[in-house]
Design a protein around this motif. Structure first.
Motif, PDB file in Angstrom:
ATOM      1  N   GLU A 154       0.761  -1.235  -0.080  1.00 19.70           N
ATOM      2  CA  GLU A 154       0.052  -0.068   0.165  1.00 19.70           C
ATOM      3  C   GLU A 154       0.860   1.198  -0.070  1.00 19.70           C
ATOM      4  N   VAL A 159       0.428   3.960  -5.551  1.00 16.93           N
ATOM      5  CA  VAL A 159      -0.761   3.811  -4.987  1.00 16.93           C
ATOM      6  C   VAL A 159      -1.007   5.136  -4.376  1.00 16.93           C
ATOM      7  N   VAL A 175      -6.184   0.278 -11.323  1.00 13.62           N
ATOM      8  CA  VAL A 175      -7.106  -0.486 -10.454  1.00 13.62           C
ATOM      9  C   VAL A 175      -7.802   0.698  -9.738  1.00 13.62           C
ATOM     10  N   VAL A 235      -8.856  -6.644  -2.238  1.00  7.99           N
ATOM     11  CA  VAL A 235      -7.381  -6.528  -2.610  1.00  7.99           C
ATOM     12  C   VAL A 235      -6.749  -7.065  -1.483  1.00  7.99           C
ATOM     13  N   GLU A 237      -2.694  -7.581  -1.590  1.00  6.83           N
ATOM     14  CA  GLU A 237      -1.369  -7.281  -2.010  1.00  6.83           C
ATOM     15  C   GLU A 237      -1.464  -6.529  -3.180  1.00  6.83           C
ATOM     16  N   ILE A 238      -0.412  -5.497  -3.098  1.00  9.10           N
ATOM     17  CA  ILE A 238      -0.112  -4.502  -4.194  1.00  9.10           C
ATOM     18  C   ILE A 238       1.330  -4.927  -4.511  1.00  9.10           C
ATOM     19  N   VAL A 243      -1.601  -6.388  -8.967  1.00  9.83           N
ATOM     20  CA  VAL A 243      -2.442  -6.441  -7.865  1.00  9.83           C
ATOM     21  C   VAL A 243      -3.004  -7.724  -7.498  1.00  9.83           C
ATOM     22  N   SER A 253      -4.218 -12.734  -9.655  1.00 10.19           N
ATOM     23  CA  SER A 253      -3.133 -11.504  -9.956  1.00 10.19           C
ATOM     24  C   SER A 253      -3.476 -10.990 -11.150  1.00 10.19           C
ATOM     25  N   ASN A 256      -1.070  -4.439 -13.448  1.00  8.51           N
ATOM     26  CA  ASN A 256      -1.464  -3.078 -12.880  1.00  8.51           C
ATOM     27  C   ASN A 256      -0.217  -2.319 -12.921  1.00  8.51           C
ATOM     28  N   VAL A 259      -2.664   2.169  -8.919  1.00  7.60           N
ATOM     29  CA  VAL A 259      -3.864   1.964  -8.007  1.00  7.60           C
ATOM     30  C   VAL A 259      -4.490   3.310  -7.417  1.00  7.60           C
TER      31      VAL A 259
END
Length: 334
Positions: A154, A159, A175, A235, A237-238, A243, A253, A256, A259
């Motif tokens: 995150e 992100v 995303v 979600v 995990e990033i 993602v 998965s 990506n 986010v």
């Protein structure tokens, strides 16, 4: 007794200090000033800092007259004003009333008691200062503190918890997390600007309170496959290039690049607690007199969305703008 003569107040000693210079804070300062008290505002950012960080092309969901403060008409050629129109309006109102706004000064600590508060501040360059006031009005909003998902990745630079402009994400895999208005607007604007958009929401569909002119648009884009959507999905995990989703069928998965976690925001409860403000119930409603808006701490008044605790969908500019009048009447009564 409150001093109601500006000549008797020192340069940094006021009858009232308003912490937060958003629309509600400005409205509070105006009403208190109209009542004859000396007042200043302090904000860690610019005037209407949260509004400034709204999406650059945002249109309000409400009409101009419901955003007016200080009895100043809000002229707009549009039935629903834009962010830029609102920013100009609030600047002009602040200038009209010659409000003393200390911008870019973060409040670090509040000390003292009713009649003799000292507010310690720090500016952009780390320089410290102090403002003194007999009464405080806290109108700090909630937009500066996003609700974090607390998942791996995150904190990656890809992100964002705020959406501003779609242009940088053309031809990118994006995303959008969430199912309310901000998520729908971001997803639609990103898609229309050439991004490949995937919307992820933990519930079974878009929230029922998505605005009536936005909801069919986002749902039709999803139905037509123009925006891919995963509902009943989290979600978990990033990573730098993907993602990871937890769907009903298991982990998935997806590729990506960026986010937008539009997961909502919350008031700064820690700041309120540091001043002694107490909370009740699961929604963390601050203890506050419904008529005067004075908190359980004598001399500290609350205004705007923070009055509703974590129920941030109950108070907006439209109704928070009247809090200043309530507080001004309470001060006159004292």
């Amino acid at each position: 007794m409150l001093v109601r003569d500006a000549a008797k107040a020192a340069d940094t000693f006021f009858d009232v200090l308003v912490i937060g210079a958003g629309p509600t804070g400005l409205a509070c300062a105006i009403e208190v000033q109209k009542a004859g008290f000396t007042v200043a505002l302090v904000d860690k950012g610019c005037i209407c800092n949260s509004l400034f960080h709204y999406p650059s092309h945002m249109t309000f969901f409400t009409t101009p007259e419901l955003l007016e403060i200080g009895g100043i008409p809000f002229p707009s050629p549009n039935p629903k004003p834009t962010r830029n129109e609102a920013l100009q309006y609030y600047r002009l109102v602040a200038a009209h009333y010659k409000l003393d706004v200390r911008q870019y000064e973060r409040v670090e600590r509040v000390m003292g008691e009713d009649g003799e508060f000292t507010v310690r501040t720090e500016d952009r360059f780390g320089r410290t200062g102090a403002l003194r006031a007999r009464k405080l009005i806290v109108s700090t909003g909630y937009y500066d503190l996003p609700n974090l998902m607390c998942i791996p990745g995150e904190s990656l630079s890809k992100v964002f918890h705020y959406y501003n402009d779609p242009h940088p994400y053309f031809d990118m895999d994006v995303v959008v997390i969430g199912g309310k208005n901000s998520s729908a607007i971001a997803a639609l604007e990103l898609w229309r600007s050439g991004a490949r958009v995937t919307l992820v929401h933990r519930h079974e569909g878009m929230h029922r309170h998505v605005k009536y002119w936005i909801k069919p648009d986002i749902e039709n884009r999803i139905k037509n496959g123009e925006i891919e959507a995963y509902f009943n999905t989290d979600v978990v995990e990033i990573t730098q290039d993907a993602v990871v989703l937890k769907t009903r069928e298991g982990l998935k998965s997806i590729k990506n690049d960026f986010v937008f976690a539009m997961t909502g925001y919350h008031p700064d409860f820690n700041f309120l607690e540091s001043m002694g403000v107490r909370f009740v119930g699961p929604d963390r409603l601050p203890v506050c007199n419904a008529e005067t808006l004075e908190s359980n701490v004598p001399g500290i008044f609350l205004a705007g969305v923070i009055v509703a605790g974590s129920r941030t969908n109950e108070i907006f500019i439209e109704n928070g703008r009247f809090h200043g009048g309530q507080i001004a009447q309470a001060l006159l009564g004292k």
